[in-house]
Design a protein around this motif. Structure first.
Motif, PDB file in Angstrom:
ATOM      1  N   ASP A   1       0.836  -1.188   0.000  1.00 12.49           N
ATOM      2  CA  ASP A   1       0.000   0.000   0.000  1.00 12.49           C
ATOM      3  C   ASP A   1       0.874   1.241   0.000  1.00 12.49           C
ATOM      4  OD1 ASP A   1      -2.304  -1.509   0.065  1.00 12.49           O
ATOM      5  OD2 ASP A   1      -2.343  -1.563   2.267  1.00 12.49           O
ATOM      6  N   LEU A   2       0.246   2.383  -0.265  1.00 10.56           N
ATOM      7  CA  LEU A   2       0.988   3.644  -0.304  1.00 10.56           C
ATOM      8  C   LEU A   2       1.554   3.989   1.068  1.00 10.56           C
ATOM      9  CD1 LEU A   2       1.624   5.760  -2.453  1.00 10.56           C
ATOM     10  CD2 LEU A   2      -0.336   7.058  -1.674  1.00 10.56           C
ATOM     11  N   ASP A   3       0.847   3.593   2.127  1.00  8.70           N
ATOM     12  CA  ASP A   3       1.323   3.869   3.488  1.00  8.70           C
ATOM     13  C   ASP A   3       2.579   3.080   3.834  1.00  8.70           C
ATOM     14  OD1 ASP A   3      -0.915   5.428   3.655  1.00  8.70           O
ATOM     15  OD2 ASP A   3      -2.112   3.882   4.662  1.00  8.70           O
ATOM     16  N   GLU A   4       2.752   1.922   3.227  1.00  5.86           N
ATOM     17  CA  GLU A   4       3.907   1.071   3.535  1.00  5.86           C
ATOM     18  C   GLU A   4       5.176   1.514   2.810  1.00  5.86           C
ATOM     19  OE1 GLU A   4       2.888  -2.947   2.661  1.00  5.86           O
ATOM     20  OE2 GLU A   4       1.058  -2.871   3.870  1.00  5.86           O
ATOM     21  N   LEU A   5       5.032   2.302   1.743  1.00  2.00           N
ATOM     22  CA  LEU A   5       6.198   2.742   0.980  1.00  2.00           C
ATOM     23  C   LEU A   5       6.838   3.969   1.608  1.00  2.00           C
ATOM     24  CD1 LEU A   5       4.716   2.362  -2.612  1.00  2.00           C
ATOM     25  CD2 LEU A   5       6.359   0.861  -1.502  1.00  2.00           C
ATOM     26  N   GLU A   6       8.131   4.124   1.372  1.00  2.00           N
ATOM     27  CA  GLU A   6       8.869   5.261   1.923  1.00  2.00           C
ATOM     28  C   GLU A   6       8.517   6.519   1.130  1.00  2.00           C
ATOM     29  OE1 GLU A   6      13.477   6.781   2.367  1.00  2.00           O
ATOM     30  OE2 GLU A   6      13.062   4.694   1.879  1.00  2.00           O
ATOM     31  N   TYR A   7       8.147   7.597   1.861  1.00  2.00           N
ATOM     32  CA  TYR A   7       7.766   8.834   1.197  1.00  2.00           C
ATOM     33  C   TYR A   7       8.958   9.404   0.422  1.00  2.00           C
ATOM     34  CZ  TYR A   7       6.153  13.578   0.395  1.00  2.00           C
ATOM     35  OH  TYR A   7       5.799  14.749  -0.205  1.00  2.00           O
ATOM     36  N   GLY A   8       8.725   9.778  -0.810  1.00  2.00           N
ATOM     37  CA  GLY A   8       9.771  10.379  -1.637  1.00  2.00           C
ATOM     38  C   GLY A   8      10.503   9.394  -2.529  1.00  2.00           C
ATOM     39  N   SER A   9      10.295   8.108  -2.334  1.00  2.00           N
ATOM     40  CA  SER A   9      10.987   7.132  -3.181  1.00  2.00           C
ATOM     41  C   SER A   9      10.288   7.035  -4.536  1.00  2.00           C
ATOM     42  CB  SER A   9      11.006   5.757  -2.499  1.00  2.00           C
ATOM     43  OG  SER A   9       9.695   5.251  -2.397  1.00  2.00           O
ATOM     44  N   TYR A  10      10.953   6.440  -5.499  1.00  2.00           N
ATOM     45  CA  TYR A  10      10.390   6.283  -6.843  1.00  2.00           C
ATOM     46  C   TYR A  10       9.123   5.436  -6.804  1.00  2.00           C
ATOM     47  CZ  TYR A  10       9.848   4.756 -11.645  1.00  2.00           C
ATOM     48  OH  TYR A  10       9.325   4.474 -12.879  1.00  2.00           O
ATOM     49  N   GLU A  11       9.156   4.363  -6.026  1.00  2.00           N
ATOM     50  CA  GLU A  11       8.000   3.477  -5.933  1.00  2.00           C
ATOM     51  C   GLU A  11       6.792   4.200  -5.337  1.00  2.00           C
ATOM     52  OE1 GLU A  11      11.019   2.617  -4.674  1.00  2.00           O
ATOM     53  OE2 GLU A  11      11.629   1.096  -6.133  1.00  2.00           O
ATOM     54  N   TYR A  12       7.053   5.088  -4.355  1.00  2.00           N
ATOM     55  CA  TYR A  12       5.971   5.839  -3.729  1.00  2.00           C
ATOM     56  C   TYR A  12       5.270   6.721  -4.756  1.00  2.00           C
ATOM     57  CZ  TYR A  12       3.552   9.157  -0.722  1.00  2.00           C
ATOM     58  OH  TYR A  12       2.586   9.926  -0.126  1.00  2.00           O
ATOM     59  N   TRP A  13       6.064   7.484  -5.531  1.00  2.00           N
ATOM     60  CA  TRP A  13       5.466   8.410  -6.488  1.00  2.00           C
ATOM     61  C   TRP A  13       4.825   7.684  -7.660  1.00  2.00           C
ATOM     62  CZ3 TRP A  13       4.136  12.698  -4.627  1.00  2.00           C
ATOM     63  CH2 TRP A  13       4.904  13.326  -3.649  1.00  2.00           C
ATOM     64  N   ALA A  14       5.368   6.556  -8.056  1.00  2.00           N
ATOM     65  CA  ALA A  14       4.748   5.770  -9.131  1.00  2.00           C
ATOM     66  C   ALA A  14       3.386   5.253  -8.686  1.00  2.00           C
ATOM     67  CB  ALA A  14       5.663   4.620  -9.536  1.00  2.00           C
ATOM     68  N   LYS A  15       3.308   4.759  -7.454  1.00  2.00           N
ATOM     69  CA  LYS A  15       2.039   4.260  -6.910  1.00  2.00           C
ATOM     70  C   LYS A  15       1.040   5.405  -6.735  1.00  2.00           C
ATOM     71  CE  LYS A  15      -0.237   0.954  -4.560  1.00  2.00           C
ATOM     72  NZ  LYS A  15      -0.514  -0.380  -4.978  1.00  2.00           N
ATOM     73  N   ALA A  16       1.522   6.578  -6.257  1.00  2.00           N
ATOM     74  CA  ALA A  16       0.648   7.730  -6.071  1.00  2.00           C
ATOM     75  C   ALA A  16       0.079   8.198  -7.414  1.00  2.00           C
ATOM     76  CB  ALA A  16       1.410   8.869  -5.393  1.00  2.00           C
ATOM     77  N   LYS A  17       0.898   8.191  -8.443  1.00  2.00           N
ATOM     78  CA  LYS A  17       0.450   8.597  -9.782  1.00  2.00           C
ATOM     79  C   LYS A  17      -0.606   7.621 -10.308  1.00  2.00           C
ATOM     80  CE  LYS A  17       2.136   9.480 -14.438  1.00  2.00           C
ATOM     81  NZ  LYS A  17       3.303   9.463 -15.328  1.00  2.00           N
ATOM     82  N   LYS A  18      -0.382   6.348 -10.093  1.00  2.00           N
ATOM     83  CA  LYS A  18      -1.324   5.321 -10.552  1.00  2.00           C
ATOM     84  C   LYS A  18      -2.677   5.483  -9.858  1.00  2.00           C
ATOM     85  CE  LYS A  18      -1.258   0.349 -11.369  1.00  2.00           C
ATOM     86  NZ  LYS A  18      -0.511  -0.875 -11.122  1.00  2.00           N
ATOM     87  N   ILE A  19      -2.659   5.719  -8.549  1.00  2.00           N
ATOM     88  CA  ILE A  19      -3.900   5.914  -7.798  1.00  2.00           C
ATOM     89  C   ILE A  19      -4.613   7.171  -8.267  1.00  2.00           C
ATOM     90  CG2 ILE A  19      -4.812   6.439  -5.490  1.00  2.00           C
ATOM     91  CD1 ILE A  19      -2.601   4.605  -4.377  1.00  2.00           C
TER      92      ILE A  19
END
Length: 131
Positions: A92-110
């Motif tokens: 989930d987005l909460d489990e990812l580290e804020y500011g990482s590439y994976e975080y922003w990719a997931k945020a964009k997808k949502i």
């Protein structure tokens, strides 16, 4: 049209695409039919020896000959190996580290999913309007 095409191709004597008319379908003469026999399935035997399952990596040998790979003690493997995620569900987005590439990719997808859902609702509402 298919009949005319078949006649045209029959007049060309050296053409490798001599067609045979079968009903309404035209099939090239060099096309082979699929075999009508049964399809054989490969079955893999399950290892039942508990000693072998505990001490060897069953199915890890990619070569036809040779023996299975023997497992080493836990201390010989790197520490990061035990921290790997093994569940298939994406974090989930909460489990990812804020500011990482994976975080922003997931945020964009949502964000895109929410935007598309709103757009879809907007289009449906416009269609329901009666003038």
């Amino acid at each position: 049209m298919a009949t005319a095409l078949c006649r045209c191709l029959r007049t060309i004597t050296n053409c490798p695409l001599r067609c045979l008319q079968t009903g309404h379908m035209i099939r090239a003469s060099y096309v082979k039919k699929a075999p009508a026999g049964k399809v054989s399935r490969v079955t893999i035997e399950v290892e039942k020896d508990t000693h072998k399952l505990a001490n060897y990596l069953c199915g890890g040998n990619i070569y036809k000959t040779g023996e299975e790979i023997q497992l080493k003690p836990k201390e010989e493997y790197p520490e990061w190996l035990w921290d790997l995620r093994i569940d298939r569900k994406a974090p989930d987005l909460d489990e990812l580290e804020y500011g990482s590439y994976e975080y922003w990719a997931k945020a964009k997808k949502i964000s895109l999913r929410e935007k598309n859902a709103k757009q879809k609702l907007k289009v449906k509402r416009q269609e329901k309007k009666i003038y």
